[in-house]
Write a protein that holds these residues in place. Structure first.
Motif, short mmCIF file in Angstrom:
data_model
loop_
_atom_site.label_atom_id
_atom_site.label_comp_id
_atom_site.label_asym_id
_atom_site.label_seq_id
_atom_site.Cartn_x
_atom_site.Cartn_y
_atom_site.Cartn_z
N ASN A 53 2.02 3.71 1.32
CA ASN A 53 1.40 3.87 0.00
C ASN A 53 0.67 2.62 -0.45
O ASN A 53 0.80 2.16 -1.59
N SER A 55 -2.48 0.54 -1.66
CA SER A 55 -3.72 0.81 -2.39
C SER A 55 -4.81 -0.16 -1.96
O SER A 55 -4.54 -1.14 -1.24
N GLU A 56 -6.03 0.10 -2.41
CA GLU A 56 -7.15 -0.80 -2.08
C GLU A 56 -6.93 -2.17 -2.70
O GLU A 56 -7.28 -3.20 -2.11
N VAL A 57 -6.42 -2.19 -3.93
CA VAL A 57 -6.11 -3.46 -4.59
C VAL A 57 -4.60 -3.59 -4.60
O VAL A 57 -3.91 -3.18 -5.52
N GLN A 58 -4.07 -4.16 -3.53
CA GLN A 58 -2.62 -4.18 -3.31
C GLN A 58 -2.07 -5.60 -3.44
O GLN A 58 -2.42 -6.48 -2.66
N LYS A 70 -1.32 -6.61 2.06
CA LYS A 70 -1.55 -5.17 2.17
C LYS A 70 -1.68 -4.70 3.62
O LYS A 70 -1.56 -3.50 3.89
N ASN A 71 -1.91 -5.65 4.54
CA ASN A 71 -1.98 -5.30 5.96
C ASN A 71 -0.61 -5.35 6.64
O ASN A 71 -0.49 -5.07 7.83
N ASP A 262 -9.49 -6.48 -10.36
CA ASP A 262 -10.09 -7.26 -9.28
C ASP A 262 -9.31 -8.54 -8.98
O ASP A 262 -9.45 -9.12 -7.90
N GLU A 265 -4.75 -8.79 -6.57
CA GLU A 265 -4.25 -9.32 -5.29
C GLU A 265 -4.01 -10.82 -5.34
O GLU A 265 -3.25 -11.36 -4.54
#
Length: 469
Positions: A53, A55-58, A70-71, A262, A265
């Motif tokens: 789960n 997200s793009e902004v993790q 996030k990776n 923005d 992270e």
């Protein structure tokens, strides 16, 4: 029948021997426990995990004793504090509320070169009050001067410096009045509440640095120490103050969730309360845990993704089990200062710490949020390496420091050697004029043409440490 009663001295000797034997067993058991703990607990933390789960902004996530991006790649937070910027501490500052005196009127501490080395503690709320009581200043001028201070004490070059040294994190000590205004019993958010924090995070983002947002001084005061901003210790038992601080953290979390996602992270962790301990008590207790849980829940109402940093003082036994409060995605933080370093070795000090760590080494990441090995270069290099081997995250106190003399100071990577010889004293905010304060505060930039700030032992050990990695 013969008298078989032993003489008193023999009985006393037997008791002493038995006590020494028992003490020896206890000490041996503790040594074995610490040795076993160090061998088995400080195992290698995985370099990669699989996250679900995402997200793009993790934001960063805590998984076991590691922190991951996030990776799913492990991130170790190594950095420094930007103390004395948004919340002043007198011992670190170029200004004061006057030197300390003996009862006979002599300076409390002055060296043979005439440098006054001891100044009264200057709490942030007293600094503000002193400036408002200063007949040389208007309220408008005071606001202007604080803008001058904030704009100069930390500039873009400081983020570049942190990055170039090899660090990846800045812990930012904050004060509730950076965001709120009004009487303590009726606070509201300032219209410009996030102006400086947004800029700070934008700079961190630009230089690929993580930020730990540390509430260093809360409403009513959490400890009574100078760094809390007030001598008061009213926070823990005042529901109004607790509610206002919960609202503050909730507003911060909402701002970076909705208004500035923005920057999400860039924020490594929300650090709820710096050093949560009444200065009259030996350590953090259930009294503090319960309030910290309220702050945790306030953030989690609006933000379930960011790591929350929970601090405890002064030994590991002060930490509760995370499961006790249902805390998830948390990082535990402790500050390790061996104040008796002249007589107690760091090896023994950390052995004592580990003795309490044995039963409180929970499956969460740990941050050594503040520490110092003073002017001992070898100890700095030894224990920075040891921190890394243990998988600790760490942030040194501090980035900048002022020294009243010509000498270095291990409390800062960059040191302002003021060399206040003769009749010179720190700037007294009770009596200084607008021009005098402006002239001092406008030249506090690390890269100022006045070249006030120089590097010393702390810069040396950090550059050597990171060059060896």
């Amino acid at each position: 029948m013969a008298n078989t009663t032993l003489p008193k001295w023999k009985r006393a000797l037997i008791i002493v021997v038995a006590m020494l034997f028992a003490i020896g067993i206890v000490i041996s058991s503790m040594c074995i426990a610490v040795a076993s703990f160090r061998k088995n607990y400080f195992t290698e933390i995985p370099d990669h995990v699989t996250l679900s789960n995402v997200s793009e902004v993790q934001p960063l996530q805590a998984v076991g004793r590691g922190i991951y991006d996030k990776n799913g790649d492990r991130v170790t937070l190594n950095g420094v504090n930007f103390g004395n910027w948004l919340l002043q501490e007198g011992w670190m500052s170029v200004n004061s509320l006057g030197p300390s005196y003996k009862k006979n009127g002599d300076y409390l501490k002055i060296n043979d070169q005439g440098i006054v080395e001891e100044y009264d503690e200057t709490y942030q709320d007293e600094v503000l009050q002193a400036m408002y009581n200063n007949p040389n200043l208007t309220a408008e001028q005071i606001d202007e001067l604080w803008d001058v201070y904030y704009d100069n004490y930390i500039t873009e070059v400081d983020f570049m410096n942190v990055k170039n040294i090899g660090m990846n994190t800045i812990r930012l000590p904050m004060y509730y009045r950076n965001f709120m205004e009004g009487d303590d019993d009726n606070l509201t958010m300032r219209a410009d509440a996030f102006e400086r924090l947004d800029w700070f995070l934008e700079m961190c983002q630009k230089y690929d640095l993580y930020a730990i947002l540390d509430m260093h001084g809360v409403v009513g005061g959490q400890s009574g120490y100078e760094h809390s901003g007030t001598r008061r210790i009213d926070f823990w038992d005042n529901e109004t103050y607790i509610t206002e601080t919960c609202a503050l953290w909730k507003n911060i979390a909402l701002h970076y969730k909705n208004e500035r996602p923005d920057l999400s992270e860039t924020i490594a962790a929300y650090d709820l309360v710096n050093e949560p301990v009444d200065r009259n008590a030996p350590n953090t207790t259930r009294r503090q845990w319960q309030v910290l849980d309220k702050l945790y829940q306030a953030v989690r109402e609006v933000d379930t993704t960011h790591i929350i940093s929970i601090e405890c003082c002064w030994f590991y036994y002060a930490f509760p089990k995370p499961e006790r409060f249902g805390w998830e995605n948390v990082m535990y933080q402790i500050h390790l200062y061996n104040w008796s370093n002249g007589t107690v070795s760091n090896d023994f000090y950390y052995w004592l710490e580990d003795l309490t760590y044995v039963s409180h080494g929970y499956d969460v990441p740990y941050l050594i949020g503040e520490f110092n090995f003073f002017d001992n270069e070898g100890e700095w290099l030894k224990w920075l390496d040891e921190y890394d081997k243990r998988g600790y995250n760490w942030t040194i106190w501090n980035y900048k420091m002022s020294s009243v003399g010509w000498w270095d100071n291990s409390w800062g990577i960059y040191v302002n050697r003021m060399n206040l010889q003769g009749e010179k004293l720190k700037l007294d905010l009770r009596t200084a004029t607008y021009d005098e304060i402006y002239a001092t505060w406008s030249t506090l930039a690390t890269n100022s043409t006045s070249r006030k700030y120089e590097t010393g032992i702390l810069y040396k050990v950090l550059t050597q440490h990171f060059s060896n990695k």
